[in-house]
Write a protein that holds these residues in place. Structure first.
Motif, PDB file in Angstrom:
ATOM      1  N   ARG A  11       0.602   2.315  -7.176  1.00  9.97           N
ATOM      2  CA  ARG A  11      -0.764   2.600  -6.736  1.00  9.97           C
ATOM      3  C   ARG A  11      -0.764   3.986  -6.105  1.00  9.97           C
ATOM      4  O   ARG A  11       0.148   4.337  -5.353  1.00  9.97           O
ATOM      5  CB  ARG A  11      -1.214   1.551  -5.713  1.00  9.97           C
ATOM      6  N   LYS A  12      -1.753   4.782  -6.449  1.00  9.55           N
ATOM      7  CA  LYS A  12      -1.877   6.107  -5.838  1.00  9.55           C
ATOM      8  C   LYS A  12      -3.281   6.254  -5.298  1.00  9.55           C
ATOM      9  O   LYS A  12      -4.269   6.167  -6.041  1.00  9.55           O
ATOM     10  CB  LYS A  12      -1.592   7.214  -6.862  1.00  9.55           C
ATOM     11  N   GLU A  13      -3.356   6.460  -3.993  1.00 10.00           N
ATOM     12  CA  GLU A  13      -4.640   6.574  -3.315  1.00 10.00           C
ATOM     13  C   GLU A  13      -4.706   7.901  -2.567  1.00 10.00           C
ATOM     14  O   GLU A  13      -3.755   8.293  -1.879  1.00 10.00           O
ATOM     15  CB  GLU A  13      -4.810   5.407  -2.340  1.00 10.00           C
ATOM     16  N   TYR A  14      -5.786   8.596  -2.740  1.00 11.03           N
ATOM     17  CA  TYR A  14      -6.001   9.869  -2.042  1.00 11.03           C
ATOM     18  C   TYR A  14      -7.089   9.691  -0.992  1.00 11.03           C
ATOM     19  O   TYR A  14      -8.011   8.891  -1.157  1.00 11.03           O
ATOM     20  CB  TYR A  14      -6.440  10.953  -3.033  1.00 11.03           C
ATOM     21  N   SER A  20     -11.757   7.235   0.441  1.00 11.19           N
ATOM     22  CA  SER A  20     -10.549   7.285  -0.376  1.00 11.19           C
ATOM     23  C   SER A  20     -10.888   7.125  -1.852  1.00 11.19           C
ATOM     24  O   SER A  20     -11.960   6.637  -2.226  1.00 11.19           O
ATOM     25  CB  SER A  20      -9.577   6.180   0.048  1.00 11.19           C
ATOM     26  N   PHE A  21      -9.937   7.546  -2.673  1.00  9.56           N
ATOM     27  CA  PHE A  21     -10.078   7.443  -4.124  1.00  9.56           C
ATOM     28  C   PHE A  21      -8.786   6.885  -4.693  1.00  9.56           C
ATOM     29  O   PHE A  21      -7.696   7.382  -4.396  1.00  9.56           O
ATOM     30  CB  PHE A  21     -10.364   8.821  -4.730  1.00  9.56           C
ATOM     31  N   ILE A  22      -8.893   5.840  -5.484  1.00 12.27           N
ATOM     32  CA  ILE A  22      -7.718   5.218  -6.095  1.00 12.27           C
ATOM     33  C   ILE A  22      -7.537   5.808  -7.494  1.00 12.27           C
ATOM     34  O   ILE A  22      -8.336   5.554  -8.392  1.00 12.27           O
ATOM     35  CB  ILE A  22      -7.869   3.689  -6.172  1.00 12.27           C
ATOM     36  N   ALA A  23      -6.488   6.611  -7.655  1.00 10.98           N
ATOM     37  CA  ALA A  23      -6.227   7.264  -8.945  1.00 10.98           C
ATOM     38  C   ALA A  23      -5.425   6.370  -9.877  1.00 10.98           C
ATOM     39  O   ALA A  23      -5.643   6.379 -11.092  1.00 10.98           O
ATOM     40  CB  ALA A  23      -5.494   8.580  -8.715  1.00 10.98           C
ATOM     41  N   ILE A  24      -4.473   5.623  -9.329  1.00  8.30           N
ATOM     42  CA  ILE A  24      -3.672   4.663 -10.087  1.00  8.30           C
ATOM     43  C   ILE A  24      -3.743   3.328  -9.357  1.00  8.30           C
ATOM     44  O   ILE A  24      -3.475   3.261  -8.151  1.00  8.30           O
ATOM     45  CB  ILE A  24      -2.202   5.121 -10.220  1.00  8.30           C
ATOM     46  N   ASP A  25      -4.074   2.271 -10.089  1.00  7.97           N
ATOM     47  CA  ASP A  25      -4.395   0.997  -9.455  1.00  7.97           C
ATOM     48  C   ASP A  25      -3.452  -0.112  -9.922  1.00  7.97           C
ATOM     49  O   ASP A  25      -3.671  -0.742 -10.955  1.00  7.97           O
ATOM     50  CB  ASP A  25      -5.851   0.624  -9.775  1.00  7.97           C
TER      51      ASP A  25
END
Length: 254
Positions: A11-14, A20-25
């Motif tokens: 999971r990648k969250e910015y 926040s924005f979840i780029a990979i979930d």
């Protein structure tokens, strides 16, 4: 075939909470030795983020990234740099060649930085340049080569350390159609004759049709997967159809 790369619930969250924005979930995938895997999806789907995580340039916010069952996520930066040097090769859209160095020196650079002996460097550089059809260009400089030739130089540089995986980020993006096709044929040659594992991010269905399998991302998740059945033209048409469905918000393929 051996699994050389695996992700577990990455999971990648910015950003921060509330903004926040979840780029990979929570994405899971397996890459086997000798795979030629394409990654596609609409803008903002998470393609570049995923590529950066898989290639060790970035780390996930959570989850595991395993190379040959070894989790690299918690590696210290120094150890990770050494791991990347020995296990990962890159082919970039804009070549990333050093203009002040000859083609021979550009290809040899990763080995030179690793203090490999001169004889080995010369032999491996010559061997790869012949394999990729650029042996007559070794004494030239990047500005003297066509875009297609430059990208083959980049491919040779990526291959010279015998990496676990070669990552190609939009490798045909700066090439004309003829040069694109030539490069893709060489990537297939690398994959089939040298058993090179390749992961390629592309927005181009023509380029993607050279892969053996494709993962389609949407909203940071794997939305669909296609496997080639040896007919590239038919595979191309299937890719086009699926991209149209994803772009149109059709969820029937989930």
């Amino acid at each position: 075939m051996d699994i050389v790369l695996e992700t577990k619930n990455i999971r990648k969250e910015y950003g921060s909470r509330g903004n926040s924005f979840i780029a990979i979930d929570n994405l899971n995938l397996e890459v086997k030795r000798g795979d030629f895997l394409g990654i596609m999806g609409p803008s903002g789907a998470g393609k570049t983020t995923l590529l950066n995580i898989l290639s060790t340039i970035d780390k996930p916010s959570s989850g595991e990234v395993l190379y040959n069952d070894k989790n690299i996520v918690n590696m210290k930066n120094k150890d990770l740099s050494l791991f990347r040097r020995d296990n990962v090769g890159f082919i970039f859209q804009d070549f990333n060649l050093i203009d002040s160095m000859t083609i021979e020196d550009n290809i040899a650079l990763p080995l030179s930085l690793s203090n490999v002996d001169t004889k080995t460097i010369i032999n491996k550089t010559k061997e790869l340049s012949i394999f990729l059809g650029i042996e007559t260009q070794l004494k030239k400089y990047p500005y003297e080569l066509s875009g297609g030739q430059k990208q083959r130089v980049a491919a040779a540089r990526a291959m010279i350390t015998n990496p676990t995986i070669v990552f190609a980020d939009e490798p045909t993006g700066a090439l004309d159609s003829k040069s694109s096709q030539e490069l893709l044929e060489y990537l297939i040659k690398m994959n089939r004759e040298l058993n090179t594992t390749i992961i390629m991010v592309t927005h181009d269905a023509f380029a993607a049709s050279y892969c053996e399998k494709i993962l389609f991302l949407k909203d940071g998740k794997i939305h669909a997967r296609l496997d080639k059945d040896n007919n590239r033209k038919e595979f191309f048409n299937r890719i086009i159809d699926l991209l149209a469905n994803i772009g149109g918000g059709n969820n029937e393929l989930l």
